[in-house]
Design a protein around this motif. Sequence first.
Motif, PDB file in Angstrom:
ATOM      1  N   LEU A 118      59.942 -20.010   6.393  1.00 42.75           N
ATOM      2  CA  LEU A 118      61.250 -20.010   5.732  1.00 42.75           C
ATOM      3  C   LEU A 118      62.363 -19.675   6.726  1.00 42.75           C
ATOM      4  N   ALA A 119      62.130 -18.659   7.555  1.00 38.18           N
ATOM      5  CA  ALA A 119      63.140 -18.228   8.519  1.00 38.18           C
ATOM      6  C   ALA A 119      63.462 -19.344   9.511  1.00 38.18           C
ATOM      7  N   MET A 120      62.446 -19.998  10.023  1.00 38.79           N
ATOM      8  CA  MET A 120      62.659 -21.074  10.985  1.00 38.79           C
ATOM      9  C   MET A 120      63.392 -22.247  10.344  1.00 38.79           C
ATOM     10  N   GLU A 121      63.037 -22.521   9.098  1.00 37.29           N
ATOM     11  CA  GLU A 121      63.699 -23.598   8.351  1.00 37.29           C
ATOM     12  C   GLU A 121      65.195 -23.311   8.188  1.00 37.29           C
ATOM     13  N   LYS A 122      65.549 -22.025   8.014  1.00 39.57           N
ATOM     14  CA  LYS A 122      66.951 -21.643   7.787  1.00 39.57           C
ATOM     15  C   LYS A 122      67.667 -21.235   9.083  1.00 39.57           C
ATOM     16  N   GLY A 123      67.003 -21.410  10.215  1.00 32.82           N
ATOM     17  CA  GLY A 123      67.647 -21.130  11.490  1.00 32.82           C
ATOM     18  C   GLY A 123      67.717 -19.676  11.891  1.00 32.82           C
ATOM     19  N   VAL A 124      66.818 -18.841  11.357  1.00 31.84           N
ATOM     20  CA  VAL A 124      66.775 -17.424  11.708  1.00 31.84           C
ATOM     21  C   VAL A 124      65.661 -17.204  12.729  1.00 31.84           C
ATOM     22  N   LYS A 125      65.952 -16.492  13.790  1.00 31.56           N
ATOM     23  CA  LYS A 125      64.968 -16.271  14.853  1.00 31.56           C
ATOM     24  C   LYS A 125      63.829 -15.369  14.384  1.00 31.56           C
ATOM     25  N   VAL A 126      62.617 -15.748  14.745  1.00 32.24           N
ATOM     26  CA  VAL A 126      61.432 -14.922  14.510  1.00 32.24           C
ATOM     27  C   VAL A 126      60.643 -14.858  15.812  1.00 32.24           C
ATOM     28  N   PRO A 127      59.860 -13.793  16.014  1.00 32.19           N
ATOM     29  CA  PRO A 127      59.067 -13.700  17.247  1.00 32.19           C
ATOM     30  C   PRO A 127      58.071 -14.853  17.365  1.00 32.19           C
ATOM     31  N   GLU A 128      57.856 -15.329  18.590  1.00 34.54           N
ATOM     32  CA  GLU A 128      56.908 -16.403  18.819  1.00 34.54           C
ATOM     33  C   GLU A 128      55.511 -15.969  18.396  1.00 34.54           C
ATOM     34  N   SER A 129      54.756 -16.891  17.807  1.00 34.42           N
ATOM     35  CA  SER A 129      53.423 -16.544  17.320  1.00 34.42           C
ATOM     36  C   SER A 129      52.455 -17.700  17.521  1.00 34.42           C
ATOM     37  N   VAL A 130      51.172 -17.376  17.478  1.00 33.95           N
ATOM     38  CA  VAL A 130      50.102 -18.356  17.635  1.00 33.95           C
ATOM     39  C   VAL A 130      49.043 -18.075  16.585  1.00 33.95           C
ATOM     40  N   ARG A 131      48.535 -19.132  15.971  1.00 35.01           N
ATOM     41  CA  ARG A 131      47.446 -18.991  14.988  1.00 35.01           C
ATOM     42  C   ARG A 131      46.100 -18.926  15.712  1.00 35.01           C
ATOM     43  N   VAL A 132      45.182 -18.210  15.101  1.00 32.24           N
ATOM     44  CA  VAL A 132      43.870 -18.022  15.707  1.00 32.24           C
ATOM     45  C   VAL A 132      43.122 -19.349  15.859  1.00 32.24           C
ATOM     46  N   ASN A 133      43.321 -20.285  14.922  1.00 35.67           N
ATOM     47  CA  ASN A 133      42.572 -21.545  14.949  1.00 35.67           C
ATOM     48  C   ASN A 133      43.305 -22.674  15.660  1.00 35.67           C
ATOM     49  N   GLU A 134      44.394 -22.367  16.362  1.00 35.59           N
ATOM     50  CA  GLU A 134      45.126 -23.403  17.095  1.00 35.59           C
ATOM     51  C   GLU A 134      44.331 -23.871  18.312  1.00 35.59           C
ATOM     52  N   PRO A 135      44.508 -25.136  18.716  1.00 37.11           N
ATOM     53  CA  PRO A 135      43.878 -25.613  19.957  1.00 37.11           C
ATOM     54  C   PRO A 135      44.417 -24.798  21.148  1.00 37.11           C
ATOM     55  N   ASN A 136      43.566 -24.555  22.131  1.00 36.77           N
ATOM     56  CA  ASN A 136      43.953 -23.811  23.335  1.00 36.77           C
ATOM     57  C   ASN A 136      44.544 -22.436  22.991  1.00 36.77           C
ATOM     58  N   PHE A 137      43.973 -21.816  21.976  1.00 40.36           N
ATOM     59  CA  PHE A 137      44.465 -20.538  21.469  1.00 40.36           C
ATOM     60  C   PHE A 137      44.572 -19.482  22.575  1.00 40.36           C
ATOM     61  N   ARG A 138      43.513 -19.316  23.354  1.00 46.50           N
ATOM     62  CA  ARG A 138      43.505 -18.259  24.371  1.00 46.50           C
ATOM     63  C   ARG A 138      44.538 -18.526  25.465  1.00 46.50           C
ATOM     64  N   GLU A 139      44.671 -19.791  25.855  1.00 44.07           N
ATOM     65  CA  GLU A 139      45.640 -20.135  26.893  1.00 44.07           C
ATOM     66  C   GLU A 139      47.067 -19.864  26.414  1.00 44.07           C
ATOM     67  N   LYS A 140      47.340 -20.168  25.153  1.00 45.36           N
ATOM     68  CA  LYS A 140      48.682 -19.946  24.596  1.00 45.36           C
ATOM     69  C   LYS A 140      49.005 -18.458  24.531  1.00 45.36           C
ATOM     70  N   VAL A 141      48.010 -17.666  24.153  1.00 45.77           N
ATOM     71  CA  VAL A 141      48.231 -16.218  24.097  1.00 45.77           C
ATOM     72  C   VAL A 141      48.512 -15.688  25.501  1.00 45.77           C
ATOM     73  N   THR A 142      47.702 -16.098  26.456  1.00 43.40           N
ATOM     74  CA  THR A 142      47.842 -15.602  27.827  1.00 43.40           C
ATOM     75  C   THR A 142      49.159 -16.027  28.466  1.00 43.40           C
ATOM     76  N   ASN A 143      49.557 -17.286  28.267  1.00 45.24           N
ATOM     77  CA  ASN A 143      50.712 -17.828  28.984  1.00 45.24           C
ATOM     78  C   ASN A 143      52.029 -17.739  28.224  1.00 45.24           C
ATOM     79  N   GLU A 144      51.971 -17.863  26.877  1.00 48.00           N
ATOM     80  CA  GLU A 144      53.206 -17.904  26.098  1.00 48.00           C
ATOM     81  C   GLU A 144      53.510 -16.567  25.401  1.00 48.00           C
ATOM     82  N   ILE A 145      52.503 -16.003  24.749  1.00 51.75           N
ATOM     83  CA  ILE A 145      52.698 -14.740  24.031  1.00 51.75           C
ATOM     84  C   ILE A 145      52.650 -13.577  25.014  1.00 51.75           C
ATOM     85  N   GLN A 146      51.641 -13.560  25.851  1.00 56.07           N
ATOM     86  CA  GLN A 146      51.384 -12.559  26.880  1.00 56.07           C
ATOM     87  C   GLN A 146      50.977 -11.202  26.286  1.00 56.07           C
ATOM     88  N   PHE A 147      50.233 -10.460  27.100  1.00 51.95           N
ATOM     89  CA  PHE A 147      49.774  -9.125  26.715  1.00 51.95           C
ATOM     90  C   PHE A 147      50.746  -8.068  27.222  1.00 51.95           C
TER      91      PHE A 147
END
Length: 392
Positions: free
Chosen positions: A124-153
């Motif tokens: 809903l927030a993204m649809e209405k143009g409100v910023k939300v923290p970047e996130s990744v779903r557990v079942n997404e392709p290349n899940f671990r790579e996205k967490v490591t490179n985009e989300i970061q620890f």
Amino acid sequence: MNNKAVILGNNYYIGLSAIRCLGEKGIHTVAADYSEEDRYGAESKYCSEKILVPHYRKESGKFIEALIDYAKKQDVKPVLIPCHDSYLEVIDAHLDEVKKYYLLPQTEKGLATEVMNKDTLHALAMEKGVKVPESVRVNEPNFREKVTNEIQFPCLVKPFDSPSFVATFRKKIFKVHTMDELEEAVAKADKAGLEVFIQRIIPGFDDHMHTFDAYLNQDSKVTHWTTAQKLRQYPINFGASVYTIHKYIPELYDIGTNFLEAIKYKGFGEIEFKKDAETGEFYLIEINARITNFNHLLYKVGLNFPYITYMELIGKPIEPQALKETTNRAFWYGYEDLLAVKDYIKTGQLSVGQVIKSLFRPKAYAIWSWQDPKPAFAFMKTRTSKLFRRGK
């Protein structure tokens, strides 16, 4: 005013605050709970009546039946005020039936659950143009790579269904620092039957958490609002407010009002934002679709949201009001703030001097009241009893 106010959940100070806000206005308040244990909110001198109902989660059907049976015995429809997310979830699931017998601000079934669920809220927030923290779903392709490179620890493992997660783990999130920790956290949630996602941590200490607190009428228009700044939370960094100040933050009005009105929200709502310490941008973190933890602070600065809700629902709306000033009054939940302060100091996030300096403000206490002291004594009695049992 013949309409009674039925307050759900009085074993926590939100329910107590709602009882006080309404009772002092001469409204007949009804404390509805599933147990007598730790029911300190119902000890208030402003509580007119106490009833017991089945457990909202274990016996949801019977819980709804009991509420309806009570309402049927009244001369006019009571106003229903859930003071906990889990109560709100059940009410929302049965909204079409419940609203035949009770007055509630939200009339669209599913909307309250939609804004409490992190997945649908972020969409809903993204649809209405409100910023939300970047996130990744557990079942997404290349899940671990996205967490490591985009989300970061470090990053957060967050639930889609917050009330169920909190009920299971007694915390709002898992904070993880490595892939092994992340996989362990995901496995824990999966074992409990709870879906989770991975989210970037917005930089900034706890005092970068801010809120937009507002009431929207039956036309989904903001009529009453103010803003606040959290200073401390418990558990620290990702918990509930234990020390919050009333502070005017003008940017939040446009973001919050535009979003809530766009989704046709009604009633009281609180949007929690975090201000990015590096960019200064505000990110929507979550929405509380029930009376907030620091309701007593809002009452003390001039916005009695339970009463505002009640009066509109019985057809006597209160004149709109906006608090565009910083009163610097603080909400203080001393019991958990002591626990929080210990952890802040232990982790080097705050010094003793900083904590002491922060306390020199007028207070709005979570539980204590000179005019209504009995709930505080009841609260301390149960806490002392629990500590004594642990010591055996």
